[in-house]
Scaffold this motif. Structure first.
Motif, PDB file in Angstrom:
ATOM      1  N   GLY A  54      17.674  94.053 -25.349  1.00 19.08           N
ATOM      2  CA  GLY A  54      17.897  94.175 -26.782  1.00 19.08           C
ATOM      3  C   GLY A  54      19.340  94.490 -27.147  1.00 19.08           C
ATOM      4  N   ASP A  55      20.267  94.275 -26.237  1.00 17.91           N
ATOM      5  CA  ASP A  55      21.679  94.578 -26.476  1.00 17.91           C
ATOM      6  C   ASP A  55      22.213  93.761 -27.652  1.00 17.91           C
ATOM      7  N   PRO A  56      22.878  94.418 -28.605  1.00 15.19           N
ATOM      8  CA  PRO A  56      23.394  93.686 -29.767  1.00 15.19           C
ATOM      9  C   PRO A  56      24.453  92.635 -29.388  1.00 15.19           C
ATOM     10  N   ASP A  57      25.155  92.849 -28.276  1.00 15.05           N
ATOM     11  CA  ASP A  57      26.142  91.874 -27.823  1.00 15.05           C
ATOM     12  C   ASP A  57      25.521  90.774 -26.960  1.00 15.05           C
ATOM     13  N   LYS A  58      24.211  90.868 -26.756  1.00 12.58           N
ATOM     14  CA  LYS A  58      23.441  89.902 -25.970  1.00 12.58           C
ATOM     15  C   LYS A  58      23.968  89.778 -24.538  1.00 12.58           C
ATOM     16  N   LEU A  59      24.376  90.902 -23.968  1.00 12.16           N
ATOM     17  CA  LEU A  59      24.799  90.939 -22.572  1.00 12.16           C
ATOM     18  C   LEU A  59      23.569  91.011 -21.684  1.00 12.16           C
ATOM     19  N   PHE A  60      23.647  90.405 -20.523  1.00  8.95           N
ATOM     20  CA  PHE A  60      22.554  90.496 -19.566  1.00  8.95           C
ATOM     21  C   PHE A  60      23.106  90.318 -18.161  1.00  8.95           C
ATOM     22  N   ILE A  61      22.315  90.733 -17.182  1.00  2.70           N
ATOM     23  CA  ILE A  61      22.696  90.647 -15.779  1.00  2.70           C
ATOM     24  C   ILE A  61      21.593  89.886 -15.041  1.00  2.70           C
ATOM     25  N   THR A  62      21.988  88.893 -14.266  1.00  2.07           N
ATOM     26  CA  THR A  62      21.048  88.161 -13.429  1.00  2.07           C
ATOM     27  C   THR A  62      21.670  87.959 -12.057  1.00  2.07           C
ATOM     28  N   GLU A  63      20.813  87.661 -11.098  1.00  2.93           N
ATOM     29  CA  GLU A  63      21.301  87.318  -9.768  1.00  2.93           C
ATOM     30  C   GLU A  63      21.709  85.849  -9.747  1.00  2.93           C
ATOM     31  N   ASP A  64      22.644  85.526  -8.884  1.00  4.34           N
ATOM     32  CA  ASP A  64      23.053  84.146  -8.672  1.00  4.34           C
ATOM     33  C   ASP A  64      22.078  83.534  -7.662  1.00  4.34           C
ATOM     34  N   LEU A  65      21.156  82.711  -8.151  1.00  7.80           N
ATOM     35  CA  LEU A  65      20.099  82.149  -7.313  1.00  7.80           C
ATOM     36  C   LEU A  65      20.395  80.703  -6.935  1.00  7.80           C
ATOM     37  N   THR A  66      19.778  80.257  -5.858  1.00  4.13           N
ATOM     38  CA  THR A  66      19.883  78.855  -5.464  1.00  4.13           C
ATOM     39  C   THR A  66      19.175  77.986  -6.502  1.00  4.13           C
ATOM     40  N   GLY A  67      19.461  76.689  -6.488  1.00  9.60           N
ATOM     41  CA  GLY A  67      18.786  75.760  -7.388  1.00  9.60           C
ATOM     42  C   GLY A  67      17.280  75.773  -7.189  1.00  9.60           C
ATOM     43  N   TYR A  68      16.849  75.900  -5.951  1.00  7.64           N
ATOM     44  CA  TYR A  68      15.420  75.951  -5.629  1.00  7.64           C
ATOM     45  C   TYR A  68      14.759  77.142  -6.322  1.00  7.64           C
ATOM     46  N   ARG A  69      15.368  78.312  -6.196  1.00  7.10           N
ATOM     47  CA  ARG A  69      14.795  79.517  -6.814  1.00  7.10           C
ATOM     48  C   ARG A  69      14.931  79.475  -8.337  1.00  7.10           C
ATOM     49  N   GLN A  70      15.987  78.858  -8.841  1.00  4.56           N
ATOM     50  CA  GLN A  70      16.123  78.688 -10.293  1.00  4.56           C
ATOM     51  C   GLN A  70      14.964  77.848 -10.826  1.00  4.56           C
ATOM     52  N   GLY A  71      14.535  76.837 -10.044  1.00  7.57           N
ATOM     53  CA  GLY A  71      13.390  76.019 -10.448  1.00  7.57           C
ATOM     54  C   GLY A  71      12.116  76.837 -10.546  1.00  7.57           C
ATOM     55  N   ILE A  72      11.930  77.763  -9.619  1.00  8.88           N
ATOM     56  CA  ILE A  72      10.759  78.643  -9.665  1.00  8.88           C
ATOM     57  C   ILE A  72      10.831  79.543 -10.900  1.00  8.88           C
ATOM     58  N   ILE A  73      12.025  80.069 -11.181  1.00  9.67           N
ATOM     59  CA  ILE A  73      12.213  80.914 -12.373  1.00  9.67           C
ATOM     60  C   ILE A  73      11.892  80.118 -13.636  1.00  9.67           C
ATOM     61  N   SER A  74      12.319  78.879 -13.688  1.00 11.64           N
ATOM     62  CA  SER A  74      12.038  78.023 -14.845  1.00 11.64           C
ATOM     63  C   SER A  74      10.527  77.840 -15.035  1.00 11.64           C
ATOM     64  N   ALA A  75       9.810  77.616 -13.935  1.00 10.77           N
ATOM     65  CA  ALA A  75       8.347  77.465 -14.018  1.00 10.77           C
ATOM     66  C   ALA A  75       7.700  78.768 -14.484  1.00 10.77           C
ATOM     67  N   LEU A  76       8.216  79.898 -14.020  1.00 12.38           N
ATOM     68  CA  LEU A  76       7.681  81.194 -14.456  1.00 12.38           C
ATOM     69  C   LEU A  76       7.970  81.449 -15.934  1.00 12.38           C
ATOM     70  N   MET A  77       9.142  81.029 -16.403  1.00 12.59           N
ATOM     71  CA  MET A  77       9.460  81.192 -17.831  1.00 12.59           C
ATOM     72  C   MET A  77       8.487  80.384 -18.682  1.00 12.59           C
ATOM     73  N   ASP A  78       8.179  79.167 -18.250  1.00 12.23           N
ATOM     74  CA  ASP A  78       7.207  78.335 -18.975  1.00 12.23           C
ATOM     75  C   ASP A  78       5.834  79.000 -18.981  1.00 12.23           C
ATOM     76  N   ALA A  79       5.416  79.515 -17.820  1.00 10.51           N
ATOM     77  CA  ALA A  79       4.112  80.178 -17.720  1.00 10.51           C
ATOM     78  C   ALA A  79       4.066  81.439 -18.580  1.00 10.51           C
ATOM     79  N   LYS A  80       5.172  82.150 -18.656  1.00 13.62           N
ATOM     80  CA  LYS A  80       5.209  83.355 -19.498  1.00 13.62           C
ATOM     81  C   LYS A  80       5.127  82.969 -20.981  1.00 13.62           C
ATOM     82  N   ARG A  81       5.862  81.928 -21.364  1.00 13.80           N
ATOM     83  CA  ARG A  81       5.816  81.464 -22.752  1.00 13.80           C
ATOM     84  C   ARG A  81       4.402  81.089 -23.174  1.00 13.80           C
TER      85      ARG A  81
END
Length: 124
Positions: A54-81
Motif C-alpha cells: 500500500g505504499d503511496p510511492d508504489k515501491l515494491f521488492i521482488t526477486e529476480d526470477l528466471t523466465g521459467y519461474r516468472q511463467g509460474i508466477i504469471s499462472a499463479l497471478m491468474d489463479a489468484k485473480r
C-alpha cells in the motif's frame, strides 16, 4: 528507502552492484536490480518487503526470477485473480502458494502444480 520505509540501516558498502533495468515509465520511475554483499543483508531487506504494501510511492521488492519461474508466477497471478489461490510468494527463488488463508503452504516447482488450485471443470 531502506532506512525510511523498511527501518533497515544499510550502507553503500552493503551493495555490491545496482543498476536500472529497462526504461523509466511515464512517471520517470525505473526498476532497479541490486546485488548485496551477503545473503543476510538481502534476506533482511526481503523479509521487510511487506512494509511496502500500500505504499503511496508504489515501491515494491521482488526477486529476480528466471523466465521459467516468472511463467509460474504469471499462472499463479491468474489463479489468484479468479479466486482459486489465496496467496503466493517467493523465497530464495522458490515459489510457495496457499489455497486459503488457513491452508498449509505448498512448494510450486512446475507450471502443472498450479493446476491443483483450479477446479477440474475450469481446466481446459
Amino acid at each position: 528507502m531502506c532506512k525510511n520505509k523498511l527501518q533497515i540501516d544499510i550502507s553503500k558498502e552493503d551493495i555490491c552492484r545496482s543498476h536500472p533495468v529497462g526504461r523509466p515509465n511515464r512517471a520517470g520511475k525505473v526498476q532497479l536490480i541490486c546485488r548485496f554483499r551477503n545473503w543476510k543483508i538481502k534476506n533482511g531487506i526481503y523479509s521487510k518487503k511487506r512494509c511496502l504494501k500500500g505504499d503511496p510511492d508504489k515501491l515494491f521488492i521482488t526477486e529476480d526470477l528466471t523466465g521459467y519461474r516468472q511463467g509460474i508466477i504469471s499462472a499463479l497471478m491468474d489463479a489468484k485473480r479468479l479466486g482459486h489461490v489465496h496467496s503466493f510468494w517467493t523465497s530464495d527463488g522458490r515459489i510457495f502458494a496457499k489455497a486459503t488463508e488457513r491452508s498449509s503452504k505448498d512448494l510450486i516447482k512446475f507450471p502443472e502444480d498450479v493446476d491443483r488450485y483450479i477446479p477440474d471443470e475450469m481446466q481446459s
